[in-house]
Design a protein around this motif. Structure first.
Motif, PDB file in Angstrom:
ATOM      1  N   PRO A 126       0.413  -1.868  11.223  1.00  0.00           N
ATOM      2  CA  PRO A 126       0.908  -1.510   9.896  1.00  0.00           C
ATOM      3  C   PRO A 126       2.402  -1.256  10.001  1.00  0.00           C
ATOM      4  O   PRO A 126       2.898  -0.906  11.078  1.00  0.00           O
ATOM      5  CB  PRO A 126       0.143  -0.230   9.562  1.00  0.00           C
ATOM      6  N   ASP A 169       0.530   6.279  -8.359  1.00  0.00           N
ATOM      7  CA  ASP A 169      -0.082   6.125  -7.036  1.00  0.00           C
ATOM      8  C   ASP A 169       0.971   5.848  -5.966  1.00  0.00           C
ATOM      9  O   ASP A 169       0.782   5.016  -5.076  1.00  0.00           O
ATOM     10  CB  ASP A 169      -1.134   5.005  -7.044  1.00  0.00           C
ATOM     11  N   THR A 219       6.159   1.699  -3.190  1.00  0.00           N
ATOM     12  CA  THR A 219       4.888   2.419  -3.085  1.00  0.00           C
ATOM     13  C   THR A 219       5.046   3.768  -2.393  1.00  0.00           C
ATOM     14  O   THR A 219       4.071   4.495  -2.217  1.00  0.00           O
ATOM     15  CB  THR A 219       3.860   1.570  -2.326  1.00  0.00           C
ATOM     16  N   SER A 220       6.258   4.093  -1.999  1.00  0.00           N
ATOM     17  CA  SER A 220       6.542   5.354  -1.326  1.00  0.00           C
ATOM     18  C   SER A 220       8.011   5.687  -1.534  1.00  0.00           C
ATOM     19  O   SER A 220       8.862   4.788  -1.516  1.00  0.00           O
ATOM     20  CB  SER A 220       6.223   5.242   0.170  1.00  0.00           C
ATOM     21  N   VAL A 244       4.111  -0.979   3.602  1.00  0.00           N
ATOM     22  CA  VAL A 244       4.564   0.045   2.654  1.00  0.00           C
ATOM     23  C   VAL A 244       5.997  -0.254   2.253  1.00  0.00           C
ATOM     24  O   VAL A 244       6.846  -0.517   3.110  1.00  0.00           O
ATOM     25  CB  VAL A 244       4.495   1.452   3.292  1.00  0.00           C
ATOM     26  N   GLU A 302      -1.887   5.722   2.805  1.00  0.00           N
ATOM     27  CA  GLU A 302      -2.945   4.851   3.335  1.00  0.00           C
ATOM     28  C   GLU A 302      -2.757   4.552   4.817  1.00  0.00           C
ATOM     29  O   GLU A 302      -3.722   4.490   5.569  1.00  0.00           O
ATOM     30  CB  GLU A 302      -3.012   3.551   2.532  1.00  0.00           C
ATOM     31  N   PRO A 314      -1.181  -4.004   6.566  1.00  0.00           N
ATOM     32  CA  PRO A 314      -0.705  -3.043   5.562  1.00  0.00           C
ATOM     33  C   PRO A 314       0.823  -2.905   5.610  1.00  0.00           C
ATOM     34  O   PRO A 314       1.392  -2.674   6.676  1.00  0.00           O
ATOM     35  CB  PRO A 314      -1.387  -1.733   5.965  1.00  0.00           C
ATOM     36  N   VAL A 347       0.846  -1.194   0.000  1.00  0.00           N
ATOM     37  CA  VAL A 347       0.000   0.000   0.000  1.00  0.00           C
ATOM     38  C   VAL A 347       0.880   1.241   0.000  1.00  0.00           C
ATOM     39  O   VAL A 347       2.032   1.201   0.438  1.00  0.00           O
ATOM     40  CB  VAL A 347      -0.946   0.026   1.228  1.00  0.00           C
ATOM     41  N   PRO A 348       0.357   2.381  -0.478  1.00  0.00           N
ATOM     42  CA  PRO A 348       1.130   3.634  -0.411  1.00  0.00           C
ATOM     43  C   PRO A 348       1.200   4.160   1.015  1.00  0.00           C
ATOM     44  O   PRO A 348       0.381   3.799   1.873  1.00  0.00           O
ATOM     45  CB  PRO A 348       0.341   4.585  -1.316  1.00  0.00           C
TER      46      PRO A 348
END
Length: 281
Positions: free
Chosen positions: A44, A128, A99-100, A78, A8, A76, A4-5
């Motif tokens: 997360p 994204d 994602t980041s 990242v 999020e 989650p 996930v980014p």
């Protein structure tokens, strides 16, 4: 679970006043230990590749390792490129599946920092991918290189965020990269002042040198991401020394690493509890 980014996981942290830990990894073994600990704590987690890690693995392998481990859990995760000053490396990392990304322009004049951050944001948005930038400068670089501290001026924070449209902002409030002891003199008044004005989640770098009490407090302010690197390096290498001291004839490197990583898992769980991110996934 698919990666996930950053946005999020920071959205909930910002709303509920806790911080998501960002852990630097260097080997597959500590990467797995971090994710297993986060899964057990139901937290997360942000897996960060920077400096020597990226030189060791490269963006394609680093992203693939993170994705493989993340696919085995239901929390989650990242995939974050940390402290990148090279636009080429950032774009390669986005293409590889991160994602980041963090663009670190802290060594540049602020005008150039803003210009480059805007370029990164424009490219990242198309995929994204979240973008973190840095305003001010944390003492010492990520790999321990010399860097003069420049504390972040709260009056510049809104201007920088509006000019760049970044998703998260790292600021300098007294931390130092690479500290072995929790003796950093944190400017808590600055923590509060920047938290009051920042339109985006804040990031604390160099947290290994911050006392538990200060970290616990900072995690309840506008700081929604707290980076942890040196502490994990230290406990991992201490674990290796202890294993070899107890079994000097051990010559199996995989067994050696496996026996050393429980210290990493324990430390990850301690930091998760301290930052309040447990049972948030």
């Amino acid at each position: 679970m698919p990666l996930v980014p950053l946005t999020e996981v920071l959205k909930d942290a910002q709303a509920k006043k806790y911080a998501v830990p960002g852990f630097n990894f260097h080997l597959y073994e500590d990467l797995v230990a971090i994710v297993e600990a986060a899964q057990e704590a139901r937290s997360p987690v942000i897996l960060m590749a920077a400096g020597t890690c990226m030189k060791h693995w490269g963006p394609t392998l680093a992203a693939a390792l993170i994705k493989e481990v993340a696919d085995s859990v239901d929390i989650p995760v990242v995939a974050h490129l940390d402290h990148a000053s090279s636009l080429e490396l950032i774009f390669k990392s986005i293409h590889a599946g991160f994602t980041s990304v963090m663009y670190d322009g802290s060594m540049l004049p602020v005008e150039e920092n803003i210009a480059n951050s805007k370029i990164v944001v424009k490219v990242a948005r198309a995929f994204d991918v979240s973008v973190e930038a840095e305003l001010g400068r944390v003492a010492k670089g990520e790999e321990g290189e010399s860097a003069v501290e420049i504390l972040t001026d709260p009056s510049d924070v809104v201007m920088f965020c509006e000019a760049t449209d970044v998703d998260a902002l790292a600021v300098a409030v007294g931390t130092v990269h690479g500290m072995q002891k929790q003796e950093a003199k944190i400017h808590l008044d600055l923590v509060d002042a920047i938290s009051e004005v920042s339109p985006v989640p804040l990031v604390l770098h160099g947290s290994s040198g911050v006392s538990d009490n200060d970290l616990r407090y900072i995690a309840t302010t506008g700081f929604s991401k707290i980076n942890i690197g040196t502490r994990l390096k230290t406990v991992f290498t201490e674990g290796i020394r202890e294993v070899l001291q107890n079994d000097p004839d051990l010559n199996d490197q995989l067994k050696l690493l496996k026996l050393a990583v429980p210290r990493v898992k324990d430390t990850v769980k301690e930091k998760i509890e301290l930052l309040g991110s447990g049972n948030r996934a």
